[in-house]
Design an enzyme around this catalytic site. Structure first.
Site, PDB file in Angstrom:
ATOM      1  N   HIS A 391      -7.381  -3.508   5.326  1.00 21.22           N
ATOM      2  CA  HIS A 391      -8.291  -3.645   6.473  1.00 21.22           C
ATOM      3  C   HIS A 391      -7.557  -3.297   7.779  1.00 21.22           C
ATOM      4  CE1 HIS A 391     -11.681  -5.727   8.658  1.00 21.22           C
ATOM      5  NE2 HIS A 391     -10.750  -5.771   9.582  1.00 21.22           N
ATOM      6  N   GLU A 392      -6.423  -3.958   8.004  1.00 23.17           N
ATOM      7  CA  GLU A 392      -5.692  -3.734   9.260  1.00 23.17           C
ATOM      8  C   GLU A 392      -5.102  -2.318   9.298  1.00 23.17           C
ATOM      9  OE1 GLU A 392      -6.385  -5.748  11.417  1.00 23.17           O
ATOM     10  OE2 GLU A 392      -6.934  -7.528  10.248  1.00 23.17           O
ATOM     11  N   HIS A 395      -7.683  -0.072  10.726  1.00 26.36           N
ATOM     12  CA  HIS A 395      -7.710  -0.085  12.202  1.00 26.36           C
ATOM     13  C   HIS A 395      -6.553   0.736  12.768  1.00 26.36           C
ATOM     14  CE1 HIS A 395     -10.931  -2.893  12.689  1.00 26.36           C
ATOM     15  NE2 HIS A 395     -10.315  -3.911  12.136  1.00 26.36           N
ATOM     16  N   HIS A 398      -7.001   4.492  12.338  1.00 27.65           N
ATOM     17  CA  HIS A 398      -8.050   4.894  13.290  1.00 27.65           C
ATOM     18  C   HIS A 398      -7.440   5.050  14.686  1.00 27.65           C
ATOM     19  CE1 HIS A 398     -12.326   3.786  15.034  1.00 27.65           C
ATOM     20  NE2 HIS A 398     -12.002   5.032  15.261  1.00 27.65           N
TER      21      HIS A 398
HETATM   22 ZN    ZN Z   1     -11.147  -5.814  11.733  1.00 24.39          ZN
END
Ligand code: ZN
Length: 599
Positions: A391-392, A395, A398
């Site tokens: 998940h991290e 980010h 991105h």
């Molecule tokens: Zn998040």
């Protein structure tokens, strides 16, 4: 608390498991120099305020100066917050954080002149300026400001409103103080018979208990306390809603929702489509609830039985090294270039891995335009932490693409887009695990993890969005937002969402009273739209690799250079149409079916 004493001191953590802050500033001396510089530049920029902009080059200069200041500020802020988060007991770095916080307020007040100054230029003149080459890069930046032209009052009126903002925030301040400081919760018995001091966060842990009696007690005790303050909490929430409705009205918006969505040019149809589609698929939530009741072998299923794990402890463990390896396998549908970024993040001390005394809890991805994308973890060897890692990483990659493609002015991205990148990675991990794991225990755990995430993000947040919109409309129609009125609606809505297999305990009608997100002005719907968009994107990536991959990377590279819906459209998801939501529900149904068979 024995566990806390066993945690290492910050100074004892092996350096290879810590983030390398020298990539922001070499040391504290460099940080302090930069801090002073930002303070000086803030004072200088204040002098631009009040000057009339009368040429394209002057406009370009002022925008550039303001953005340059923010760019320096962000770097200073990142260093202070990394240092402060790694050990919140370190007073030296807490001081840095306090200085950085104060600086943010100073910079935002010193640069507040820019927006009114741009709006002060009449439309025709501005159109002429925008033909000039030095303003090309700022076209979208300026459009975002001038789109508000019909909704900004004159300087004196805006100043009156801004000056009253503290007063307008009384509703949310009362909520925060009451729920964080004043509410006294009783002690209750955990499964070993120990007394536990109840609080909102302990409540979340107790609801995951495998003992029905503990869950029931926690639920009853928590709502007993909230019930005593329901009228105060109704007043504070009503105050917040009235503020949003008032701001919208004086700024000439048709509704508070329109005002909130206008920030990102999100048409209301996105919100309405979400609510319609979720309501059309509530039978899936009812089916999931039925399965829960059956697997838990409960004669009655209550709202407090919805969070206890269906399949027990995770049957699989991952060390950090195994987790990194699995993440790289799972993220393969994103292509070679993406995986190189992942490798860079994994190998260059961009991650602060283990827990130490005083370290901030949870996990996040942070950083700024001129720093690496850092990740904070509190690593444990389990599957949930593998999900957190991907998940991290979503980010961080991105951020990496955005910052390495866009100029600073578009080098960030709005929340509406942010969670799509992280959730897509989680979905790819789920796909990968389901493709590679044949052990029925592991499959059941992964399926349940996914279904619970979907329930909490798509169904629950849409329920919140529906409630939030209802109370804003009711207030706009002059209906008093009393505790009874809001509880009546919330209780009915909850019964409709969860269906007849859940006992309709009267306490749940008060849930509105304890949700902090209702003080965030039409924020929650983005969790649901983001999760569904990520579901569609990960399906495209897995099944339609080459084209989907290029489009997906274009989304990651776009930053804030366009409005979020345009960016999502180009990535292959039209969020004004129901299809992306239906695609997500189809995946939910297919995985629910498999779990029904497995259990
Ligand atoms: Zn998040």
């Amino acid at each position: 608390m024995d566990e806390v004493q066993q945690l290492p001191l910050r100074s004892e953590v092996p350096v290879e498991l810590t983030w390398d802050t020298t990539k922001v500033f070499a040391d504290d001396v460099d940080f302090e120099k930069a801090l002073l510089q930002v303070q000086e530049h803030t004072a200088q920029i204040g002098e631009l305020a009040g000057t009339l902009i009368d040429s394209a080059s002057q406009l370009a200069q002022e925008i550039t100066a303001v953005l340059q200041l923010y760019r320096q500020l962000e770097k200073v802020y990142v260093y202070a917050s990394l240092k402060s988060d790694q050990d919140t007991k370190n007073n030296h770095y807490q001081g840095y954080q306090a200085q950085a916080d104060a600086l943010v307020a100073q910079v935002s007040s010193a640069t507040a002149f820019l927006e009114p100054a741009i709006l002060n230029i009449d439309t025709e003149t501005l159109q002429q300026y925008l033909q000039e080459p030095q303003l090309q890069i700022y076209q979208h930046f300026i459009a975002q400001i001038t789109n508000k032209r019909d909704h900004v009052l004159n300087a004196e009126q805006e100043a009156l409103l801004a000056g009253a903002s503290d007063i307008f925030n009384t509703g949310s301040n009362v909520f925060n103080v009451l729920t964080n400081a004043d509410l006294q919760f009783p002690e209750i018995q955990d499964v070993q018979g120990h007394s536990v001091q109840l609080s909102d966060s302990v409540y979340g842990i107790l609801l995951e208990s495998s003992a029905p009696e503990v869950r029931k007690q926690a639920f009853a005790a928590l709502y007993q306390v909230y019930g005593q303050f329901k009228n105060t909490l109704a007043s504070s929430l009503a105050g917040e809603v009235k503020k949003n409705n008032y701001y919208a009205k004086v700024h000439h918006y048709a509704s508070a929702r329109q005002a909130a969505l206008a920030q990102n040019q999100i048409p209301p149809v996105v919100y309405d489509t979400l609510i319609t589609e979720v309501n059309d698929h509530l039978d899936l939530l009812h089916r999931y609830v039925k399965l829960r009741k059956k697997v838990l072998r409960l004669p009655e299923l209550h709202m407090y039985d919805l969070y206890t794990p269906l399949v027990g402890e995770a049957p699989i463990k991952y060390t950090l090294a195994q987790a990194k390896q699995t993440a790289k396998q799972a993220l393969q549908p994103l292509g070679v270039d993406y995986l190189q970024r992942v490798q860079e993040i994994f190998e260059h001390r961009y991650i602060d891995v283990v827990e130490n005394q005083g370290k901030r809890s949870g996990a996040y991805s942070g950083g700024s335009y001129d720093t690496p994308p850092y990740i904070l973890l509190n690593w444990q060897d389990n599957l949930d932490n593998l999900y957190t890692l991907v998940h991290e990483t979503g980010h961080s990659v991105h951020s990496w693409y955005t910052r390495n493609t866009q100029p600073y002015v578009y080098g960030d991205y709005p929340i509406f887009l942010a969670e799509i990148a992280s959730t897509t990675n989680e979905n790819l991990l789920t796909e990968y695990l389901l493709q590679t794991q044949s052990d029925p225990h592991i499959r059941a755990y992964v399926l349940n993890y996914y279904l619970d995430g979907f329930k909490g993000t798509v169904f629950r947040q849409t329920q919140f969005a529906e409630f939030e919109h209802f109370i804003h409309q009711a207030d706009a129609q002059g209906k008093p937002l009393t505790a009874e009125f809001m509880s009546q609606y919330y209780g009915d809505l909850n019964a409709c969402y969860y269906g007849i297999d859940v006992v309709n305990d009267p306490q749940i009608a008060l849930e509105w009273a304890r949700i902090p997100h209702f003080y965030m002005n039409y924020y929650v719907y983005q969790y649901a739209t983001g999760f569904a968009a990520a579901s569609a994107l990960s399906q495209n990536l897995v099944h339609n690799n080459a084209v989907a991959q290029i489009k997906y990377l274009d989304y990651l590279k776009a930053g804030s250079s366009k409005y979020p819906l345009e960016i999502m459209n180009a990535a292959g998801v039209d969020m004004t149409k129901p299809d992306y939501l239906r695609q997500a529900f189809a995946v939910f149904e297919q995985r629910l079916e498999e779990l029904e068979k497995l259990l």
